[in-house]
Design an enzyme around this catalytic site. Sequence first.
Site, PDB file in Angstrom:
ATOM      1  N   ASP A 127       0.932  -1.123  -0.097  1.00 37.29           N
ATOM      2  CA  ASP A 127      -0.053   0.043   0.044  1.00 37.29           C
ATOM      3  C   ASP A 127       1.084   1.177  -0.024  1.00 37.29           C
ATOM      4  O   ASP A 127       1.665   1.588   0.889  1.00 37.29           O
ATOM      5  CB  ASP A 127      -1.012  -0.088   1.470  1.00 37.29           C
ATOM      6  CG  ASP A 127      -1.971   0.878   1.158  1.00 37.29           C
ATOM      7  OD1 ASP A 127      -3.064   0.643   1.499  1.00 37.29           O
ATOM      8  OD2 ASP A 127      -1.531   2.012   0.974  1.00 37.29           O
ATOM      9  N   ASP A 169      -4.015   2.265  -5.264  1.00 37.11           N
ATOM     10  CA  ASP A 169      -2.517   2.096  -4.683  1.00 37.11           C
ATOM     11  C   ASP A 169      -2.298   1.205  -3.704  1.00 37.11           C
ATOM     12  O   ASP A 169      -1.340   0.951  -2.865  1.00 37.11           O
ATOM     13  CB  ASP A 169      -2.349   3.549  -3.805  1.00 37.11           C
ATOM     14  CG  ASP A 169      -2.827   3.279  -2.255  1.00 37.11           C
ATOM     15  OD1 ASP A 169      -3.705   2.628  -2.028  1.00 37.11           O
ATOM     16  OD2 ASP A 169      -2.014   4.171  -1.611  1.00 37.11           O
ATOM     17  N   GLU A 170      -3.272  -0.003  -3.900  1.00 37.47           N
ATOM     18  CA  GLU A 170      -2.747  -1.257  -3.156  1.00 37.47           C
ATOM     19  C   GLU A 170      -2.990  -2.466  -4.002  1.00 37.47           C
ATOM     20  O   GLU A 170      -3.596  -2.702  -4.893  1.00 37.47           O
ATOM     21  CB  GLU A 170      -3.540  -1.467  -2.115  1.00 37.47           C
ATOM     22  CG  GLU A 170      -5.141  -1.421  -2.332  1.00 37.47           C
ATOM     23  CD  GLU A 170      -5.812  -1.542  -0.894  1.00 37.47           C
ATOM     24  OE1 GLU A 170      -5.557  -2.901  -0.404  1.00 37.47           O
ATOM     25  OE2 GLU A 170      -6.695  -0.679  -0.564  1.00 37.47           O
TER      26      GLU A 170
HETATM   27  P1  TTP Z   1      -5.189   5.140   1.096  1.00 36.18           P
HETATM   28  O1  TTP Z   1      -4.142   4.024   0.753  1.00 36.18           O
HETATM   29  O2  TTP Z   1      -6.310   4.785   1.910  1.00 36.18           O
HETATM   30  O3  TTP Z   1      -4.533   6.343   1.474  1.00 36.18           O
HETATM   31  P2  TTP Z   1      -3.085   6.907   1.270  1.00 36.18           P
HETATM   32  O4  TTP Z   1      -2.266   6.162   0.339  1.00 36.18           O
HETATM   33  O5  TTP Z   1      -3.298   8.383   1.052  1.00 36.18           O
HETATM   34  O6  TTP Z   1      -2.348   7.057   2.895  1.00 36.18           O
HETATM   35  P3  TTP Z   1      -1.807   5.950   3.708  1.00 36.18           P
HETATM   36  O7  TTP Z   1      -0.355   6.036   3.931  1.00 36.18           O
HETATM   37  O8  TTP Z   1      -2.594   5.789   4.944  1.00 36.18           O
HETATM   38  O9  TTP Z   1      -2.001   4.554   2.844  1.00 36.18           O
HETATM   39  O10 TTP Z   1      -5.866   5.384  -0.369  1.00 36.18           O
HETATM   40  C1  TTP Z   1      -5.038   5.521  -1.460  1.00 36.18           C
HETATM   41  C2  TTP Z   1      -5.541   6.882  -2.340  1.00 36.18           C
HETATM   42  O11 TTP Z   1      -6.814   6.832  -2.745  1.00 36.18           O
HETATM   43  C3  TTP Z   1      -5.183   8.112  -1.626  1.00 36.18           C
HETATM   44  O12 TTP Z   1      -3.839   8.608  -1.787  1.00 36.18           O
HETATM   45  C4  TTP Z   1      -6.096   8.895  -2.229  1.00 36.18           C
HETATM   46  C5  TTP Z   1      -7.424   7.949  -2.835  1.00 36.18           C
HETATM   47  N1  TTP Z   1      -8.430   7.971  -1.654  1.00 36.18           N
HETATM   48  C6  TTP Z   1      -9.683   8.807  -1.856  1.00 36.18           C
HETATM   49  O13 TTP Z   1      -9.735   9.565  -2.997  1.00 36.18           O
HETATM   50  N2  TTP Z   1     -10.614   8.877  -1.024  1.00 36.18           N
HETATM   51  C7  TTP Z   1     -10.686   7.957   0.208  1.00 36.18           C
HETATM   52  O14 TTP Z   1     -11.601   7.975   0.794  1.00 36.18           O
HETATM   53  C8  TTP Z   1      -9.564   7.136   0.390  1.00 36.18           C
HETATM   54  C9  TTP Z   1      -9.413   6.424   1.531  1.00 36.18           C
HETATM   55  C10 TTP Z   1      -8.476   7.247  -0.623  1.00 36.18           C
HETATM   56 MG    MG Z   2      -2.129   4.213   0.722  1.00 34.95          MG
END
Ligand code: TTP
Ligand code: MG
Length: 362
Positions: A11, A117-118
Amino acid sequence: MTKNHIIGHLDMDAFFASLEERATPRFKGKPLAVGSDPKNGKGRGVVSTANYKAREYGIHSALPISQAWQLSELAKKQGKEEVIFLIPNMQMYEKSSENIFNIIKKYSNTIEQGSIDEFYFDLTGKTFKEAEAICKKIKAEINKKEKITCSIGLASNKLIAKIAAGINKPNGLTVINPKCNEKFLEPLAIRKIPGIGPVTAGILNRKNILTIKDIKILTKENLQKILGKAGGEIYDKARGIDDLPIIENREAKSIGGQITFEENTFNIVAITNHFLEHSNNIFKKFKESEFSKLKNIIITIRFSDFETKSSTKSFKEYITKNDEKIFRLESLKLILPFLDKRKNQKLKTIRLIGLRIEKFLK
Ligand code: TTP
Ligand code: MG
């Protein structure tokens, strides 16, 4: 999925925000939120993500953008830096996501993309030690090529791998030995289990069930009575049981290649001959692929001065593996205007020609 499986979950850290920091280095170290336009506090919509600095202000994904704005104003009053608000640049994020997928693909043949992103990836067949070394390589390669960090969890199933990836952020690598699955889960808050959202957590918290260990006090029947069908799944998950397979869900997006001439050339016969040979090869690859139809042909031309242009033919109806003649004709039609003044005003010599096909159907 048995104890012999090895699954990674990767992730990206603050994904959209990290890419914005990469694009604009002066944003580094400053609080940053990506989302809808805050319009001085009157904006509608929500935060997509915030970088870790902005998270210290209480800003996070899905927070209404107006509230994020207020938190920034509050911080400003306290003498802290105000938040930089940015509108998403999805194209940049999608491109990076694809690059990351391609890096993982070098190390694992089976990848399931969970979101932009995962990624879950299968390393079954390796030892945990070998798999850990591979994860380090993946992290290093992403860091080098994409200039951003990720966190990886490595475990014997998808559930544990995903939770493990999330507990050491940013830039973490967490390996859970299958013997320790239950021990690993027990102290964690129930919200860490995918599928336990705020509503379910609220119901369980009111019954004084706070940690995953607490869930184990309840029988399966009990949990089902409280939570319905989901109760049974949560009963298993609390014990680290998850046998969902990795489902490959990203298809080859395009087939293509390019030829660079030994010398820049304007020899039309030579160019078209080379090009036709090249297009035959690409059509052959298409014929050998799992796909039966294609929609787009894209050519790229690079001139001697490195100016690069491209041109696309998009078929209204998909063409099939039997349409080789149409394919050849249409490809040629794309390239010809670059061999005269229609698309090559100065009749520049040509350095490279690329041909790519995309938008497939099975
Ligand atoms: P996430 O992996 O949930 O968040 P992140 O990568 O920003 O932070 P973390 O380090 O905690 O993993 O989500 C990935 C991307 O998806 C995030 O950068 C933006 C998008 N996203 C949204 O647009 N809306 C949302 O509600 C979430 C959770 C994510
Ligand atoms: Mg993330």
